[in-house]
Design a protein around this motif. Structure first.
Motif, short mmCIF file in Angstrom:
data_model
loop_
_atom_site.label_atom_id
_atom_site.label_comp_id
_atom_site.label_asym_id
_atom_site.label_seq_id
_atom_site.Cartn_x
_atom_site.Cartn_y
_atom_site.Cartn_z
N CYS A 1 -17.67 67.43 1.54
CA CYS A 1 -16.78 68.67 1.23
C CYS A 1 -15.50 67.82 0.62
CB CYS A 1 -16.30 69.95 2.21
SG CYS A 1 -17.24 71.18 2.05
N ALA A 2 -14.69 67.53 1.63
CA ALA A 2 -13.23 66.65 1.76
C ALA A 2 -13.46 64.89 1.37
CB ALA A 2 -12.33 66.65 2.84
N GLY A 3 -14.51 65.35 0.87
CA GLY A 3 -15.06 63.51 0.05
C GLY A 3 -15.80 62.71 1.02
N GLY A 4 -16.20 63.55 1.85
CA GLY A 4 -16.81 62.63 3.26
C GLY A 4 -15.91 61.37 3.47
N GLY A 5 -15.07 61.22 3.64
CA GLY A 5 -13.66 60.23 3.93
C GLY A 5 -13.97 58.84 3.64
N VAL A 6 -14.20 59.18 2.83
CA VAL A 6 -14.23 57.87 1.13
C VAL A 6 -12.82 58.02 0.70
CG1 VAL A 6 -15.60 56.70 -0.75
CG2 VAL A 6 -16.60 57.70 1.84
N ASP A 7 -12.16 56.74 0.27
CA ASP A 7 -11.23 56.50 0.21
C ASP A 7 -11.19 57.31 -1.72
OD1 ASP A 7 -9.51 56.56 1.75
OD2 ASP A 7 -9.38 54.35 1.62
N GLY A 8 -11.08 57.90 -2.37
CA GLY A 8 -10.80 57.90 -4.06
C GLY A 8 -11.49 59.41 -4.17
N MET A 9 -12.60 59.67 -3.29
CA MET A 9 -13.28 61.25 -3.20
C MET A 9 -12.91 62.31 -3.19
SD MET A 9 -16.62 59.53 -2.62
CE MET A 9 -17.79 61.51 -2.85
N LYS A 10 -13.09 63.02 -3.99
CA LYS A 10 -12.22 64.48 -3.67
C LYS A 10 -12.46 65.35 -2.83
CE LYS A 10 -8.31 63.78 -6.88
NZ LYS A 10 -7.99 64.07 -7.96
N ASP A 11 -14.31 65.19 -3.28
CA ASP A 11 -15.53 65.91 -2.92
C ASP A 11 -16.42 65.68 -3.60
OD1 ASP A 11 -15.08 66.68 -5.27
OD2 ASP A 11 -14.03 69.02 -4.75
#
Length: 62
Positions: free
Chosen positions: A7-17
Motif C-alpha cells: 500500500c505504501a510501496g512496501g518499503g521500496v524506495d521510489g514505490m508509492k503503492d
C-alpha cells in the motif's frame, strides 16, 4: 483501507503503492530476465517450497 504490504510501496524506495509493481516486472524483462524467471521471482519459488513442505508434512504425519 489497504491491507497489502504494498500500500505504501512496501518499503521500496521510489514505490508509492502497488501500482508500481508492474514497473518492476517490466524492468526485469527489459534487463533480460525471462518470463519464467520473473514468475519465479514473484512467487513461483515460494509456491514450490510450500508444496514441498506440505508433502514432507504428509510423510511425517502421526
Amino acid at each position: 483501507m489497504c491491507k497489502s504490504q504494498w500500500c505504501a510501496g512496501g518499503g521500496v524506495d521510489g514505490m508509492k503503492d502497488v501500482t508500481s509493481v508492474s514497473k518492476i516486472t517490466q524492468e526485469l524483462l527489459n534487463a533480460g530476465y525471462s518470463f519464467e524467471d520473473v514468475t519465479k521471482i514473484w512467487g513461483g519459488n515460494l509456491m514450490r517450497v510450500m508444496r514441498e513442505v506440505e508433502a514432507f508434512k504428509e510423510t511425517y504425519r502421526a
